[in-house]
Design a protein around this motif. Structure first.
Motif, short mmCIF file in Angstrom:
data_model
loop_
_atom_site.label_atom_id
_atom_site.label_comp_id
_atom_site.label_asym_id
_atom_site.label_seq_id
_atom_site.Cartn_x
_atom_site.Cartn_y
_atom_site.Cartn_z
N SER A 167 -47.50 40.81 -18.67
CA SER A 167 -48.43 41.11 -19.77
C SER A 167 -49.79 41.53 -19.24
CB SER A 167 -48.59 39.87 -20.67
OG SER A 167 -47.34 39.50 -21.23
N ARG B 38 -43.67 45.20 -28.71
CA ARG B 38 -43.97 44.33 -29.86
C ARG B 38 -42.72 43.57 -30.31
NH1 ARG B 38 -47.01 48.85 -31.60
NH2 ARG B 38 -45.33 49.45 -33.05
N LYS B 39 -41.57 44.22 -30.21
CA LYS B 39 -40.32 43.60 -30.65
C LYS B 39 -40.02 42.32 -29.89
CE LYS B 39 -35.34 44.55 -31.02
NZ LYS B 39 -34.27 45.58 -30.91
N TYR B 40 -40.34 42.31 -28.57
CA TYR B 40 -39.99 41.15 -27.74
C TYR B 40 -41.19 40.25 -27.42
CZ TYR B 40 -35.48 43.40 -27.08
OH TYR B 40 -34.24 43.96 -27.30
N SER B 41 -42.32 40.53 -28.03
CA SER B 41 -43.54 39.77 -27.71
C SER B 41 -43.40 38.28 -28.02
CB SER B 41 -44.74 40.36 -28.45
OG SER B 41 -44.52 40.30 -29.86
N ASN B 42 -42.59 37.93 -29.02
CA ASN B 42 -42.42 36.52 -29.39
C ASN B 42 -41.11 35.93 -28.88
OD1 ASN B 42 -44.87 36.26 -30.83
ND2 ASN B 42 -43.95 37.32 -32.59
N SER B 43 -40.42 36.67 -28.00
CA SER B 43 -39.17 36.16 -27.42
C SER B 43 -39.46 34.94 -26.56
CB SER B 43 -38.51 37.25 -26.56
OG SER B 43 -37.51 36.69 -25.74
N PRO B 44 -38.66 33.85 -26.70
CA PRO B 44 -38.88 32.63 -25.90
C PRO B 44 -38.90 32.92 -24.40
CG PRO B 44 -37.31 32.21 -27.65
CD PRO B 44 -37.56 33.68 -27.66
N ARG C 151 -42.19 34.71 -23.48
CA ARG C 151 -43.35 33.80 -23.55
C ARG C 151 -43.32 32.79 -22.40
NH1 ARG C 151 -44.16 31.78 -29.67
NH2 ARG C 151 -46.10 31.05 -28.71
#
Length: 464
Positions: free
Chosen positions: A272, A309-315, A318
């Motif tokens: 990131s 953006r699609k995978y920004s909140n993927s466990p 993160r």
């Protein structure tokens, strides 16, 4: 200094006291050094009826007989070479000294095996695992060649010469897989030879060798048309949705590479923190290529931005701090073949196809200069980029159409000499306007044709 004289003789005989189930007996080398004898197994067997005990060779005219006798001749040569190598030390030689050298232990000398061990140990932290794996494959072929060609498990570096390389080259050319097919094409052979040359060059730098023995070698790679996706094929993958989540993830990783030009290892390792604001105020990727440590600066296109953006909140994302989830290159390539089939794409695509697609279809075909493409790919030379980026026919057509329009706009006004030739056939000239001029040189027109045109102009003037 007093010269020490050593004497050596080598004979082959059949150990008739040992016979295997096939009725064959082992061939033994009897080595006599300074009146002392040593029995040494050659690892070969043959029937007594096919052995010439007087000459110490196999008899007959079959191909396998010729191969066996050639092996024994090479075996004899290796013993003689080991003897000569020890004899130059000008000391009384023992059978144990000779045995150590013959068995491939080469006490006190540098060998292929020692070079391989040193290379792998010293380079394992510097080279990527994929590169090291390729070296290990080359080393496997090299040791297999030494065993087949010379009958030993190792080879003295001091004995390397150009013939060794050419023999290894031929061995690779003829090598077949379990299905009886040739194992590799020309470029595969060249890569194995290239890795051997690099290891031997390392031995020269380490002063294990006095000089580089393969100076006469020139690698000859064949140009390969690298696969890339056309705009239609790329759109087919973009618009396809799969019922299996793993296929959707593989598609996204592949598309991200198609729209950024990043290689597999650089996509998987992208953090990131590598996403920063560029000079234009938009989001850019600013990182370093893992393979070459060259800086990479790529503006993020809309498709790539959506994937981020699609995978920004993927466990997983993160937890690791990476931009995208990870998967092994081998599994990615396996899933990509399935994706290609489902999308009706017949090309054999791999993850690296995405990098070629970025260079050819996404950038160059859309008018991005090759210098800019080269910078975004992290290349230090334009020639490297030219391997990735091809000028496709649609791009040639579009460029020539633009050129035609430009030329037509430039020629829309009458020329200074007042004559625009629309058609010249059988001395007929269509005239827009004629103006007098003292002297004019017709551009790119043969003198004879220019004279004809001038006469026609005079004739038209007279008529008027």
């Amino acid at each position: 200094m007093k010269t020490v004289k050593n004497t050596l003789s080598v004979n082959f005989y059949l150990n008739k006291t040992k016979v295997n189930k096939e009725g064959k007996s082992p061939i033994v080398a009897r080595i006599t050094l300074n009146t002392k004898r040593l029995q040494f197994s050659t690892g070969k067997v043959i029937e007594e009826s096919r052995w010439n005990g007087v000459k110490g060779i196999a008899k007959g005219s079959k191909v396998e007989v010729a191969r066996l006798n050639n092996f024994l001749a090479n075996f004899h040569t290796r013993i003689s070479e080991a003897y000569e190598r020890l004899n130059v030390q000008n000391k009384l030689m023992t059978l144990e000294d000779l045995k150590i050298v013959i068995e491939g232990k080469f006490n006190g000398t540098w060998t292929i095996v020692k070079l391989i061990e040193y290379h792998n140990e010293s380079q394992s932290e510097l080279l990527e695992w994929g590169t090291m794996k390729n070296y290990m494959t080359s080393q496997k072929y090299l040791l297999s060649f030494i065993k087949k060609r010379y009958g030993y498990d190792d080879y003295n570096l001091a004995d390397l010469n150009y013939q060794f390389l050419t023999d290894f080259h031929l061995f690779l050319r003829k090598h077949k897989n379990k299905r009886g097919e040739l194992s590799m094409a020309n470029n595969g052979v060249m890569k194995h030879l290239e890795r051997l040359c690099k290891m031997v060059n390392l031995a020269v730098k380490l002063e294990w060798l006095d000089k580089y023995p393969f100076a006469a070698h020139q690698a000859k790679f064949e140009k390969v048309d690298r696969a890339y996706l056309s705009a239609e094929e790329l759109k087919a993958i973009e618009s396809r949705r799969f019922n299996i989540s793993r296929l959707n993830m593989v598609r996204d990783l592949f598309l991200f590479s198609c729209y950024t030009g990043l290689s597999y290892i650089d996509v998987i390792n992208l953090k990131s923190s590598d996403l920063t604001t560029g000079v234009d105020g938009a989001m850019w990727i600013m990182s370093w290529r893992k393979k070459t440590s060259v800086p990479v600066k790529v503006p993020i296109l809309p498709v790539a931005s959506q994937i981020i953006r699609k995978y920004s909140n993927s466990p997983e994302v993160r937890f690791t701090g990476n931009v995208l989830p990870s998967l092994s290159n081998q599994k990615l390539n396996s899933y990509l073949k399935e994706i290609a089939d489902l999308c009706g794409i017949t090309k054999n695509i791999t993850f690296h196809t995405a990098r070629h697609t970025f260079a050819t279809t996404v950038t160059l075909s859309n008018g991005v200069p090759i210098e800019t493409v080269s910078r975004m790919l992290g290349h230090s030379k334009i020639s490297t980029t030219q391997i990735y980026a091809r000028v496709v026919e649609s791009k040639i057509s579009a460029d020539m159409t633009n050129l035609k329009e430009l030329l037509m706009s430039q020629n829309s006004k009458p020329a200074s000499y007042g004559l625009r030739v629309v058609k010249d056939q059988e001395d007929e000239i269509v005239e827009d306007s004629i103006e007098e001029q003292e002297e004019f040189v017709w551009p790119n027109i043969p003198k004879r044709k220019a004279k004809r045109i001038e006469k026609s102009i005079i004739r038209l003037n007279n008529k008027s």
